[in-house]
Design a protein around this motif. Structure first.
Motif, short mmCIF file in Angstrom:
data_model
loop_
_atom_site.label_atom_id
_atom_site.label_comp_id
_atom_site.label_asym_id
_atom_site.label_seq_id
_atom_site.Cartn_x
_atom_site.Cartn_y
_atom_site.Cartn_z
N ASN A 39 45.42 30.90 33.54
CA ASN A 39 46.29 31.08 34.71
C ASN A 39 47.72 30.63 34.50
O ASN A 39 48.54 30.68 35.42
N HIS A 66 40.62 41.60 34.11
CA HIS A 66 41.31 42.26 35.23
C HIS A 66 42.65 41.56 35.43
O HIS A 66 42.88 40.48 34.89
N HIS A 68 44.30 39.92 37.79
CA HIS A 68 44.63 38.85 38.72
C HIS A 68 45.33 37.73 37.97
O HIS A 68 45.04 37.45 36.81
N TRP A 69 46.23 37.05 38.66
CA TRP A 69 47.15 36.12 38.02
C TRP A 69 46.46 35.04 37.21
O TRP A 69 46.94 34.65 36.14
N LYS A 91 48.69 47.44 36.21
CA LYS A 91 48.88 46.29 37.09
C LYS A 91 49.71 45.19 36.39
O LYS A 91 50.46 44.45 37.05
N CYS A 118 49.02 30.37 43.51
CA CYS A 118 49.63 30.99 42.33
C CYS A 118 51.04 30.45 42.13
O CYS A 118 51.42 30.09 41.00
N THR A 164 37.51 44.00 42.31
CA THR A 164 38.78 44.69 42.07
C THR A 164 38.49 46.00 41.38
O THR A 164 37.43 46.20 40.79
N THR A 187 36.41 39.86 47.53
CA THR A 187 37.86 39.78 47.47
C THR A 187 38.39 39.55 48.88
O THR A 187 37.62 39.55 49.85
#
Length: 281
Positions: A39, A66, A68-69, A91, A118, A164, A187
């Protein structure tokens, strides 16, 4: 500290208090492959520090499950060929359109582009972020891809997911082991947590076609086949009960069909599937 599953599979466990997902390491005779980058730059550095303690082949590949951050923001710390499916690649381009100074981060939070967590992790664990551009994937696949690390095959597949639309899993045949990323989670949309009901059965089918005995999710410890099957059964029974945005009707249907009250997990899932109906309407 890395957890060891076998002589060729290791993982850095998740830490929920600071949104750190599980990171994986698969080693062949010639090369190693890592799964997700962490992350932040600090998360990635901590992972690399642990890998350096092992006598393993050099890291050649990195698969992103995937975009996501918490799974991508450590990418630049690795000298590895980045592998993603085509949608994840797109993305990542979106993330590279963001600015990472404090004012821009706050604007992104205000516009619901990133979460407050985040922003906080970026501010604390990514100190050098004035010109933060994530790596572009060098290998982009559509459906499936097979990588041979030297007597260690990794089957990489984009699958349907309740979490996702760009989920990738990694199956290691001779270990009967699957890295699932976050694909089997729900989600949040418009502040409502939900499972994408329309994707549930196809996702389970995509995963169960592999002869797997051990499963590693992005924010859990390892599950064996029995534990995973219980998870699928509870999800499926909960989904079958939900036909509309009515929680009361779903609970009544579940009681009639199963001749019992839903357990704690099933009640959580039922509420999430009801939320999915609310969102669809």
């Amino acid at each position: 500290m890395l957890n060891k599953f076998s002589d060729t599979i290791y993982y850095l466990p998740n830490k929920d208090d600071n949104e750190r997902p599980t990171l994986g390491l698969v080693c062949g005779d010639q090369y190693s492959l890592i799964i997700d980058s962490g992350n932040s730059t600090q998360h990635a550095k901590d992972f690399l520090r642990e890998i350096e303690k092992l006598n393993v082949p050099p890291i050649k590949y990195m698969v992103i499950t995937h975009a996501h951050w918490d799974h991508i923001l450590g990418m630049n710390e690795f000298d590895a060929i980045v592998i993603t499916n085509s949608l994840t690649s797109e993305k990542i381009k979106e993330w590279n359109s963001y600015s990472y100074d404090d004012i821009s981060l706050q604007n992104n939070v205000d516009n619901n582009q990133i979460s407050t967590m985040c922003m906080k992790i970026i501010q604390t664990d990514m100190p050098n972020r004035d010109n933060c551009m994530l790596k572009s994937p060098e290998i982009v696949f559509e459906n499936t891809l097979t990588i041979d690390l030297g007597n260690k095959v990794c089957i990489i597949e984009k699958i349907n997911s309740t979490h996702t639309d760009d989920s990738t899993i990694i199956y290691i045949p001779n270990e009967k082991f699957i890295f699932l990323g976050d694909c089997a989670y729900g989600t949040t949309t418009n502040s409502l947590f939900h499972y994408k009901q329309s994707m549930l059965l196809s996702m389970i089918k995509d995963i169960q076609k592999y002869d797997a005995e051990m499963f590693l999710l992005g924010h859990e410890s390892i599950c064996d086949l029995k534990e995973m099957n219980i998870y699928w059964e509870e999800l499926s029974a909960s989904s079958e009960a939900v036909k509309s945005p009515s929680l009361e009707n779903a609970l009544e249907f579940f009681r009639v069909e199963n001749n019992r009250e839903p357990n704690e997990n099933e009640l959580f899932f039922i509420k999430a599937f009801v939320n999915d109906h609310v969102i669809q309407k």
